[in-house]
Design a protein around this motif. Structure first.
Motif, PDB file in Angstrom:
ATOM      1  N   SER A   1      -5.524  -6.916  -2.417  1.00 27.88           N
ATOM      2  CA  SER A   1      -4.112  -6.527  -2.337  1.00 27.88           C
ATOM      3  C   SER A   1      -3.221  -7.727  -2.038  1.00 27.88           C
TER       4      SER A   1
ATOM      5  N   ASP B   1     -10.281   1.664  -4.524  1.00 31.79           N
ATOM      6  CA  ASP B   1      -9.443   0.592  -3.973  1.00 31.79           C
ATOM      7  C   ASP B   1      -9.074  -0.431  -5.036  1.00 31.79           C
TER       8      ASP B   1
ATOM      9  N   ARG C   1      -6.112   0.628  -6.787  1.00 27.51           N
ATOM     10  CA  ARG C   1      -4.901   0.561  -5.958  1.00 27.51           C
ATOM     11  C   ARG C   1      -4.414  -0.872  -5.738  1.00 27.51           C
ATOM     12  N   THR C   2      -5.310  -1.837  -5.858  1.00 27.25           N
ATOM     13  CA  THR C   2      -4.957  -3.227  -5.551  1.00 27.25           C
ATOM     14  C   THR C   2      -4.730  -4.089  -6.780  1.00 27.25           C
TER      15      THR C   2
ATOM     16  N   SER D   1      -2.346   0.450 -13.950  1.00 26.94           N
ATOM     17  CA  SER D   1      -3.123   1.312 -13.054  1.00 26.94           C
ATOM     18  C   SER D   1      -2.200   2.370 -12.463  1.00 26.94           C
TER      19      SER D   1
ATOM     20  N   ALA E   1      -2.787   4.166 -10.001  1.00 26.33           N
ATOM     21  CA  ALA E   1      -2.947   4.210  -8.546  1.00 26.33           C
ATOM     22  C   ALA E   1      -2.396   2.971  -7.852  1.00 26.33           C
ATOM     23  N   TRP E   2      -1.824   2.027  -8.615  1.00 25.15           N
ATOM     24  CA  TRP E   2      -1.337   0.765  -8.059  1.00 25.15           C
ATOM     25  C   TRP E   2      -0.433   0.999  -6.855  1.00 25.15           C
ATOM     26  N   THR E   3      -0.725   0.266  -5.760  1.00 23.85           N
ATOM     27  CA  THR E   3       0.055   0.355  -4.531  1.00 23.85           C
ATOM     28  C   THR E   3       0.491  -1.054  -4.143  1.00 23.85           C
TER      29      THR E   3
ATOM     30  N   TYR F   1       0.184  -1.154   0.956  1.00 20.52           N
ATOM     31  CA  TYR F   1      -1.270  -1.021   1.088  1.00 20.52           C
ATOM     32  C   TYR F   1      -1.778  -1.681   2.369  1.00 20.52           C
TER      33      TYR F   1
END
Length: 321
Positions: free
Chosen positions: A122, A151, A154-155, A169, A171-173, A178
């Motif tokens: 991240s 993960d 998300r990253t 993505s 789910a990208w955060t 994050y």
């Protein structure tokens, strides 16, 4: 502008490659690497021994791709960021307009230490964004646990696929969100028993003495010295910036030493604290925690109703998730 990239993009273009077969990985990586060489861009491979051999065999001999020691590059997250930033700065100073890297975190990271490698994945979205870098992070779905792949989604802002697509993505955060999440700590088995030493509101000197008392020669002298400094810095930060009471607990095992430092506060406000040096010298825990992340075998943190706790480990890490 990013030469050869799927779209114009300034800064860091960060992708993951999630593959189920070796030929699927090669379908992404080989054109990516050879495209970098053809464009005159510094192009690197930083993979583990098995995957690096697979990629090397698929590339033409003396093609211009440089292989980095993957195991050394990914020894510890903060060290990896420091090493990569140095490499990138050197290449930019030499005139590079874009740099390409394919890398992978060690598979040993998929267990009890995955939390700080997830934070690494991240944090680099910010840490490398002042460089013209296009990188891919390889994850073999055959051996990567589902929670790790979650993960990864998300990253990483996007995925590179074998058919040449670059897919966002869902789910990208963003890292600022994050990295502030309170992830559960996988307990070290040593923590199932009472601590070898427990101190309330210790001075930095008392904290250093406690680590020395826990030493039975089970870790190398350099590692012990690193832990002494790390615990001293952490206790000092807790006393100065946290809320009382400050609690130090140390567990002494056969092949490692585990220390936790807790206080009643919320911990550092900077989400990148530890992974990057603080932007201000007076930031709570800035430089000391950054050094700690590079010197301990594992560092993790957690917030609960009692406050903020940082756990430091040196020696052989427990296996398993």
């Amino acid at each position: 502008m990013r030469t050869g990239a799927p779209a114009q993009h300034h800064g860091y273009y960060h992708e993951a490659v999630r593959y189920d077969r070796d030929d699927e990985l090669l379908a992404v990586v080989v054109p990516f690497l050879l495209g970098g060489v053809d464009a005159g861009e510094p192009t690197y491979v930083a993979l583990g021994e098995h995957t690096a051999a697979l990629v090397r065999a698929a590339l033409p001999a003396r093609c211009g791709v440089e292989f980095l020691p993957g195991g050394e590059m990914y020894a510890r997250p903060a060290s990896a960021i420091r090493s990569y930033r140095q490499l990138l700065a050197e290449q930019v100073a030499a005139g590079a307009r874009q740099i390409r890297i394919i890398g992978e975190v060690p598979r040993s990271a998929f267990g009890a230490t995955w939390d700080w490698w997830a934070r690494y994945e991240s944090a680099i979205n910010h840490a490398y964004d002042d460089f013209p870098l296009w990188s891919m992070c390889a994850y073999d779905a055959r051996v990567t646990p589902p929670e790790v792949l979650a993960d990864v989604a998300r990253t990483h802002p996007r995925f590179a696929t074998a058919d040449g697509r670059h897919v966002p993505s869902s789910a990208w955060t963003p890292p600022t969100a994050y990295l502030r999440e309170n992830r559960a700590i996988v307990p070290d088995p040593l923590q199932a028993g009472p601590p070898t030493i427990e101190l309330a509101d210790p001075t930095a000197a008392a904290a250093r003495a406690a680590v020395h008392l826990a030493d039975r020669g089970q870790v190398p002298a350099d590692d012990l010295d690193d832990l002494v400094v790390a615990v001293s810095e952490t206790v000092t930060n807790a006393l100065r910036h946290g809320r009382p009471p400050v609690r130090l607990r140390v567990w002494s095992g056969a092949d490692r030493i585990v220390a936790t430092v807790g206080d009643g506060g919320d911990g550092p406000a900077d989400p990148f604290c530890g992974l990057l040096p603080a932007s201000h010298d007076d930031a709570p825990g800035g430089l000391g925690l950054w050094i700690t992340y590079q010197s301990c075998s594992h560092v993790t943190w957690h917030r609960d109703d009692d406050g903020y706790t940082l756990r430091l480990t040196v020696g052989n890490l427990p296996t398993g998730g």
